[in-house]
Motif scaffolding. Structure first.
Motif, PDB file in Angstrom:
ATOM      1  N   TYR A   1      -3.452  12.669  -5.944  1.00 27.75           N
ATOM      2  CA  TYR A   1      -3.860  12.936  -4.637  1.00 27.75           C
ATOM      3  C   TYR A   1      -3.486  14.385  -4.102  1.00 27.75           C
ATOM      4  CZ  TYR A   1      -5.534   8.186  -4.441  1.00 27.75           C
ATOM      5  OH  TYR A   1      -6.479   7.009  -4.660  1.00 27.75           O
ATOM      6  N   HIS A   2      -2.342  14.901  -4.691  1.00 27.22           N
ATOM      7  CA  HIS A   2      -1.664  16.073  -4.532  1.00 27.22           C
ATOM      8  C   HIS A   2      -1.544  16.705  -5.690  1.00 27.22           C
ATOM      9  CE1 HIS A   2      -0.843  14.342  -0.624  1.00 27.22           C
ATOM     10  NE2 HIS A   2      -0.498  13.341  -1.197  1.00 27.22           N
ATOM     11  N   ASN A   3      -2.670  17.106  -6.362  1.00 24.69           N
ATOM     12  CA  ASN A   3      -2.827  17.638  -7.741  1.00 24.69           C
ATOM     13  C   ASN A   3      -1.958  19.058  -8.001  1.00 24.69           C
ATOM     14  OD1 ASN A   3      -4.562  18.318 -10.725  1.00 24.69           O
ATOM     15  ND2 ASN A   3      -3.344  16.502 -10.644  1.00 24.69           N
ATOM     16  N   ASN A   4      -2.303  19.677  -6.923  1.00 23.39           N
ATOM     17  CA  ASN A   4      -1.439  21.080  -6.949  1.00 23.39           C
ATOM     18  C   ASN A   4      -0.157  21.170  -6.907  1.00 23.39           C
ATOM     19  OD1 ASN A   4      -3.772  22.447  -7.198  1.00 23.39           O
ATOM     20  ND2 ASN A   4      -4.341  22.547  -4.963  1.00 23.39           N
ATOM     21  N   TYR A   5       0.365  20.044  -5.948  1.00 21.40           N
ATOM     22  CA  TYR A   5       1.982  19.978  -5.819  1.00 21.40           C
ATOM     23  C   TYR A   5       2.292  19.276  -7.390  1.00 21.40           C
ATOM     24  CZ  TYR A   5       6.050  17.366  -4.808  1.00 21.40           C
ATOM     25  OH  TYR A   5       7.504  17.134  -4.794  1.00 21.40           O
ATOM     26  N   TRP A   6       1.649  18.520  -7.835  1.00 21.84           N
ATOM     27  CA  TRP A   6       1.923  17.836  -8.852  1.00 21.84           C
ATOM     28  C   TRP A   6       2.031  18.858 -10.294  1.00 21.84           C
ATOM     29  CZ3 TRP A   6       3.794  13.160 -10.928  1.00 21.84           C
ATOM     30  CH2 TRP A   6       3.812  13.063 -12.223  1.00 21.84           C
ATOM     31  N   LYS A   7       1.248  19.616 -10.143  1.00 19.47           N
ATOM     32  CA  LYS A   7       1.150  20.603 -11.461  1.00 19.47           C
ATOM     33  C   LYS A   7       2.284  21.684 -11.332  1.00 19.47           C
ATOM     34  CE  LYS A   7      -3.723  20.550 -12.467  1.00 19.47           C
ATOM     35  NZ  LYS A   7      -4.887  20.917 -12.227  1.00 19.47           N
ATOM     36  N   SER A   8       2.512  21.849  -9.928  1.00 19.21           N
ATOM     37  CA  SER A   8       4.027  23.051  -9.803  1.00 19.21           C
ATOM     38  C   SER A   8       5.141  22.368  -9.501  1.00 19.21           C
ATOM     39  CB  SER A   8       3.280  23.770  -8.563  1.00 19.21           C
ATOM     40  OG  SER A   8       3.300  22.821  -7.363  1.00 19.21           O
ATOM     41  N   HIS A   9       5.241  21.139  -9.490  1.00 16.81           N
ATOM     42  CA  HIS A   9       6.482  20.531  -9.697  1.00 16.81           C
ATOM     43  C   HIS A   9       6.968  19.525 -10.794  1.00 16.81           C
ATOM     44  CE1 HIS A   9       6.066  21.973  -5.520  1.00 16.81           C
ATOM     45  NE2 HIS A   9       7.186  21.958  -5.314  1.00 16.81           N
ATOM     46  N   ASP A  10       8.466  19.435 -11.025  1.00 16.96           N
ATOM     47  CA  ASP A  10       8.558  18.460 -12.151  1.00 16.96           C
ATOM     48  C   ASP A  10       9.002  17.181 -11.404  1.00 16.96           C
ATOM     49  OD1 ASP A  10       9.662  16.851 -14.034  1.00 16.96           O
ATOM     50  OD2 ASP A  10      11.457  18.431 -14.594  1.00 16.96           O
TER      51      ASP A  10
ATOM     52  N   LYS B   1       0.733  -1.145   0.096  1.00 12.33           N
ATOM     53  CA  LYS B   1       0.074   0.028   0.137  1.00 12.33           C
ATOM     54  C   LYS B   1       1.019   1.000   0.056  1.00 12.33           C
ATOM     55  CE  LYS B   1      -3.968  -1.932   2.219  1.00 12.33           C
ATOM     56  NZ  LYS B   1      -4.351  -2.239   3.624  1.00 12.33           N
ATOM     57  N   VAL B   2       0.310   2.267  -0.813  1.00 10.39           N
ATOM     58  CA  VAL B   2       1.384   3.378  -0.815  1.00 10.39           C
ATOM     59  C   VAL B   2       0.346   4.663  -0.408  1.00 10.39           C
ATOM     60  CG1 VAL B   2       2.612   5.231  -2.577  1.00 10.39           C
ATOM     61  CG2 VAL B   2       2.595   2.649  -2.739  1.00 10.39           C
ATOM     62  N   LYS B   3       1.079   5.384   0.654  1.00  6.25           N
ATOM     63  CA  LYS B   3       0.242   6.676   0.861  1.00  6.25           C
ATOM     64  C   LYS B   3       1.322   7.882   0.900  1.00  6.25           C
ATOM     65  CE  LYS B   3      -3.351   5.052   3.909  1.00  6.25           C
ATOM     66  NZ  LYS B   3      -3.883   5.072   5.258  1.00  6.25           N
ATOM     67  N   THR B   4       0.564   8.730   0.221  1.00  4.68           N
ATOM     68  CA  THR B   4       1.806  10.081   0.061  1.00  4.68           C
ATOM     69  C   THR B   4       1.214  11.225   0.915  1.00  4.68           C
ATOM     70  OG1 THR B   4       0.501  10.367  -1.918  1.00  4.68           O
ATOM     71  CG2 THR B   4       2.482   9.149  -2.095  1.00  4.68           C
ATOM     72  N   GLU B   5       2.020  12.006   1.387  1.00  5.35           N
ATOM     73  CA  GLU B   5       1.895  13.199   1.895  1.00  5.35           C
ATOM     74  C   GLU B   5       2.794  14.367   1.256  1.00  5.35           C
ATOM     75  OE1 GLU B   5       2.026  13.380   6.167  1.00  5.35           O
ATOM     76  OE2 GLU B   5       0.670  11.769   6.264  1.00  5.35           O
ATOM     77  N   ILE B   6       2.397  15.607   1.693  1.00  4.88           N
ATOM     78  CA  ILE B   6       3.411  16.787   1.328  1.00  4.88           C
ATOM     79  C   ILE B   6       3.588  17.307   2.551  1.00  4.88           C
ATOM     80  CG2 ILE B   6       4.005  18.935   0.160  1.00  4.88           C
ATOM     81  CD1 ILE B   6       3.676  16.481  -1.782  1.00  4.88           C
ATOM     82  N   ILE B   7       4.854  17.308   3.220  1.00  4.53           N
ATOM     83  CA  ILE B   7       5.014  17.823   4.437  1.00  4.53           C
ATOM     84  C   ILE B   7       6.047  18.912   4.277  1.00  4.53           C
ATOM     85  CG2 ILE B   7       5.921  17.627   6.805  1.00  4.53           C
ATOM     86  CD1 ILE B   7       4.955  14.583   6.602  1.00  4.53           C
ATOM     87  N   ASN B   8       5.816  20.204   4.585  1.00  5.05           N
ATOM     88  CA  ASN B   8       6.780  21.393   4.253  1.00  5.05           C
ATOM     89  C   ASN B   8       7.226  21.631   2.898  1.00  5.05           C
ATOM     90  OD1 ASN B   8       6.480  22.050   7.513  1.00  5.05           O
ATOM     91  ND2 ASN B   8       8.355  20.793   7.577  1.00  5.05           N
ATOM     92  N   GLY B   9       6.249  20.979   2.272  1.00  3.55           N
ATOM     93  CA  GLY B   9       6.742  21.379   0.788  1.00  3.55           C
ATOM     94  C   GLY B   9       7.431  20.157   0.195  1.00  3.55           C
ATOM     95  N   GLU B  10       7.797  19.014   0.974  1.00  6.87           N
ATOM     96  CA  GLU B  10       8.580  17.887   0.474  1.00  6.87           C
ATOM     97  C   GLU B  10       7.555  16.648   0.276  1.00  6.87           C
ATOM     98  OE1 GLU B  10      11.821  17.337   3.005  1.00  6.87           O
ATOM     99  OE2 GLU B  10      12.915  19.116   2.522  1.00  6.87           O
ATOM    100  N   PRO B  11       7.840  15.957  -0.697  1.00  7.41           N
ATOM    101  CA  PRO B  11       6.985  14.790  -0.720  1.00  7.41           C
ATOM    102  C   PRO B  11       7.457  13.402   0.099  1.00  7.41           C
ATOM    103  CG  PRO B  11       8.624  15.084  -2.728  1.00  7.41           C
ATOM    104  CD  PRO B  11       8.782  15.921  -1.826  1.00  7.41           C
ATOM    105  N   HIS B  12       6.416  12.973   0.930  1.00 11.62           N
ATOM    106  CA  HIS B  12       6.684  11.877   1.654  1.00 11.62           C
ATOM    107  C   HIS B  12       5.905  10.725   0.931  1.00 11.62           C
ATOM    108  CE1 HIS B  12       9.115  13.655   5.089  1.00 11.62           C
ATOM    109  NE2 HIS B  12       8.790  14.632   4.275  1.00 11.62           N
ATOM    110  N   ILE B  13       6.573   9.585   0.963  1.00 11.40           N
ATOM    111  CA  ILE B  13       6.053   8.260   0.531  1.00 11.40           C
ATOM    112  C   ILE B  13       6.058   7.347   1.560  1.00 11.40           C
ATOM    113  CG2 ILE B  13       5.910   6.406  -1.208  1.00 11.40           C
ATOM    114  CD1 ILE B  13       7.653   8.769  -2.826  1.00 11.40           C
ATOM    115  N   TYR B  14       4.868   6.711   1.923  1.00 18.55           N
ATOM    116  CA  TYR B  14       4.795   5.931   3.006  1.00 18.55           C
ATOM    117  C   TYR B  14       4.458   4.489   2.455  1.00 18.55           C
ATOM    118  CZ  TYR B  14       4.634  10.026   6.021  1.00 18.55           C
ATOM    119  OH  TYR B  14       4.881  11.052   6.590  1.00 18.55           O
ATOM    120  N   LEU B  15       5.119   3.556   2.327  1.00 19.01           N
ATOM    121  CA  LEU B  15       5.153   2.293   1.650  1.00 19.01           C
ATOM    122  C   LEU B  15       4.747   1.163   2.853  1.00 19.01           C
ATOM    123  CD1 LEU B  15       5.333   0.601  -0.903  1.00 19.01           C
ATOM    124  CD2 LEU B  15       7.720   0.314  -0.466  1.00 19.01           C
TER     125      LEU B  15
END
Lengths: 369, 368
Positions: A335-344, A258-272
């Motif tokens: 799940y973090h579409n705004n982050y996705w759009k603003s980052h490469d 299972k994968v969960k994702t979060e943006i913490i302080n602008g940084e991508p975090h992946i919980y596997l």
């Protein structure tokens, strides 16, 4: 008069509906089972295409035919092969495409076009990268299978079922390459020194459509743990060949991730989270009694080993390949579409924080205790 | 004023079959590509909305047709606008049907040509199908109704197979973020989706043929049921294909439905999609037969020769040439959009005008 009209109409239907334009006798067809791509030896600007087909002529001296020719594209290579054949090339039965490592490093997508465009080619066709030349594969003399393409396909299927390799198909490749946030992989094989067997324990890693590296043996298994596709397989912890040491083999029969994702302080975090369930299939201790304590220890040992391998593969993908072959990017897009759009994501992935949690449960211990 | 011929009656079951196959036919093989091009991962919402728009318009048409229970739209416009002016809406409707049939026929022919008969000249395929359509429609709507009823059973039996790839290969992250493309984009996508439901206009012609044998309520029930079932099927299929391929990959396919069923691997059956193609061929053929028949009937009613058995032969000629307008599938897709946009506006305006005038002149209904 009425009967005459009917006869004329029915005769007309006979002419147009018999399908005579499209009928080709089986013996007149070159039923391609395997296809190989290499960089041409004489002119590196050309590709060498090899087509392998079982003999359809009764009493043919060889069970299969492999023909090679060069061209600037797959279709041109096919046309040049056709010049050498008295049969019509039929691609509808293509089972495996093998690409040489050198060729794969140059990029393969534009050459895949004709295969995707041809409606007769199935999407379950296997896609493989080989060490060395793809052309040489069709000369393999396996003692129990006369057709190299058939042998290769079955080898991949059987080993994929046991989690040793992954049998990647056109469908997997096209899906990964067209989805933003995921990079493709293909199966990777290598021929044995005596040219009688293949070793199928690898994966070729791509960035966009260029091969950039490979994962071998336990790394392949770890990759499959991450993407949640390793339902069966074994992991051995310990080295029983060493004096005074023993080992335990865990045979997993169920698993997922299972994968969960979060943006913490602008940084991508992946919980596997990787979960495995299975049996003890081997315990090489002097006193091989498996009790609750041994089971607990074994669970801990296997958990640590799986976690270590998973983390190693993720690090390799992040730092060495810089290629998101696991498709973590898909979760950020979803799940973090705004982050996705603003980052490469291609630049973000190597720096992403991945937290791995592994749970292993031993359910059975065999028929000895 | 002539009314529909007594012998030509269809049951509500047959109406359901005709509407179901007609609605399914148009674009089902390519719908997920057409709509994802505009609405991306939210194409399934657009598909549902397209079906909903068609549902609303269908019910408006039913209400209007209730005022003239024994007349087709062509006969209504004759009554409302008079002997000569009344022909104009009929001619517009005929042009629409000719284009519509030709385009549906081209989509069918291109599928046959690409997958089954690549070496057979395309003209031979078109003419063969047209001959079959002429034969099937010669005896009128009764035979057509029975044929469609039979085909519907075959199509419904094969339909569950098309759901299997979703249950095997779905990846729901490919559908996310739901609604992420924005309301405007989803609404834009609803327009091409609505075009794929266009055959609900068949009721303008079919209504009096069913009304002879059934109450208005029964017709409403059958019509609404057909559009509801098709909306659900199309929405689920678009949803499923995005979940399996992702909206980007769908853009590479001309016939996403066939790529979708190509994923199925069964023991013994090597090429499942070829079996499925026959199912779609039945469905697509049935859809084109309906519009072909309606074009026949419209032409007959415009020139007052209803019941003439060779209309099909004459109508087939312009349809053949219109079918040959598209040189390739890419062109036909552009034509599909153009036809959808222009003809739907013209046709809707014509229908609104005729019925509007009938209200003003107090024709039909209790005043009829």
């Amino acid at each position: 008069m009425r009967v005459l009209k009917l006869v004329i109409i029915l005769s007309l239907f006979l002419i147009v509906l018999s399908g005579c334009w499209d009928s080709v006798e089986l013996e007149e067809q070159f039923l391609v089972w395997g296809m190989g791509w290499d960089i041409d030896e004489e002119n590196p600007n050309l590709m060498t295409l090899t087509l392998s087909a079982p003999s359809t002529t009764e009493g043919a001296p060889e069970p299969y035919i492999a023909v090679s020719s060069s061209g600037y594209s797959v279709e041109e290579g096919r046309k040049n092969i056709q010049k050498q054949l008295q049969y019509t090339i039929e691609m509808g039965h293509l089972r495996v495409l093998v690409i040489s490592e050198d060729f794969a490093k140059q990029g393969i997508l534009k050459f895949m076009d004709s295969l995707g465009r041809n409606p007769r080619i199935g999407r379950e066709t296997k896609l493989v990268v080989t060490a060395g030349k793809a052309k040489d594969l069709w000369d393999l003399e396996h003692p129990s299978n006369l057709l190299p393409a058939d042998y290769l396909v079955e080898l991949l299927k059987v080993n994929a079922k046991q989690g040793i390799t992954a049998d990647i198909t056109f469908r997997d490749f096209f899906e990964a390459i067209s989805n933003e946030g995921q990079e493709p992989v293909t199966s990777f094989i290598r021929m044995s020194k005596d040219a009688k067997m293949f070793n199928a324990a690898g994966l070729a890693v791509f960035k966009e459509d260029k091969m950039i590296g490979k994962l071998m043996d336990i790394e392949v298994q770890a990759f499959q743990f991450i993407i949640g596709k390793c339902k069966n397989g074994t992991i051995t912890v310990g080295e029983s060949t060493k004096p005074g040491s023993n080992s335990i083999t865990f045979c997993h029969r169920r698993g997922g991730s299972k994968v969960k994702t979060e943006i913490i302080n602008g940084e991508p975090h992946i919980y596997l989270k990787v979960e495995l369930e299975g049996d003890i299939s081997e315990y090489t201790a002097d006193k091989p009694t498996v009790d609750e304590e041994v089971i607990e220890k074994a669970e801990t040992a296997v958990t640590l080993r799986v976690k270590k391998e998973v983390e190693k593969v993720i690090e390799k993908a992040q730092k060495e390949f810089e290629s998101d072959i696991f498709g973590f990017g898909l979760y950020f897009k979803a799940y973090h579409n705004n982050y996705w759009k603003s980052h490469d994501w291609a630049k973000e992935f190597p720096e992403a924080n991945v937290h791995v949690d592994v749970r292993v449960k031993i359910r059975r211990i065999g028929i000895e205790s | 004023m002539t009314m529909v011929r007594g012998k030509q009656i269809i049951s509500t079951k047959q109406l359901f079959a005709i509407l179901f196959l007609g609605l399914m036919n148009h674009g089902y093989v390519s719908i997920s590509r057409w709509i994802t091009e505009v609405a991306h991962q939210d194409a399934w919402i657009s598909t549902f909305l397209g079906g909903f728009i068609a549902f609303v318009l269908l019910n408006i048409i039913l209400l209007l047709m209730k005022r003239f229970p024994d007349k087709t739209f062509i006969q209504i416009s004759d009554e409302v606008l008079g002997k000569y002016l009344g022909k104009i809406p009929g001619i517009i409707f005929l042009i629409f049907l000719l284009f519509f049939t030709a385009l549906s026929l081209y989509l069918l022919v291109s599928l046959v040509s690409a997958w089954l008969l690549p070496k057979t000249p395309i003209d031979v395929i078109i003419i063969s199908i047209l001959l079959l359509q002429i034969y099937l429609t010669r005896e009128g709507i009764k035979v057509l109704g029975r044929f469609q009823e039979m085909i519907m059973v075959i199509v419904l039996l094969g339909m569950p197979i098309t759901f299997l790839p979703y249950f095997i290969y779905q990846n729901h992250t490919l559908l996310m973020p739901i609604g992420g493309t924005g309301v405007v984009t989803i609404l834009k996508g609803a327009l091409p989706a609505f075009y794929t439901f266009f055959t609900f206009f068949s009721l303008l012609i079919l209504y009096p043929y069913v009304r002879k044998d059934a109450s208005h309520k029964e017709i409403v029930k059958a019509s609404n049921m057909s559009i509801l079932v098709v909306t659900i099927l199309k929405t689920f299929y678009v949803f499923g294909s995005i979940a399996v391929f992702g909206e980007k990959e769908i853009q590479f396919f001309l016939y996403p439905l066939l790529e979708y069923v190509k994923l199925l691997v069964f023991p013994v059956i090597e090429r499942v999609e070829f079996m499925m193609i026959f199912l779609w061929l039945f469905m697509m053929f049935s859809g084109t037969v309906t519009t072909f028949y309606m074009a026949n009937l419209t032409a007959e009613q415009v020139i007052n020769v209803e019941g003439y058995k060779n209309t099909g032969l004459i109508i087939a000629i312009p349809i053949y040439f219109l079918t040959r307008l598209s040189q390739n599938i890419a062109e036909s897709l552009s034509l599909f959009r153009l036809e959808g946009a222009v003809l739907s506006i013209v046709l809707l305006a014509t229908i609104a005008f005729v019925f509007g005038l009938s209200f003003i002149l107090q024709k039909g209904g209790e005043n009829a």
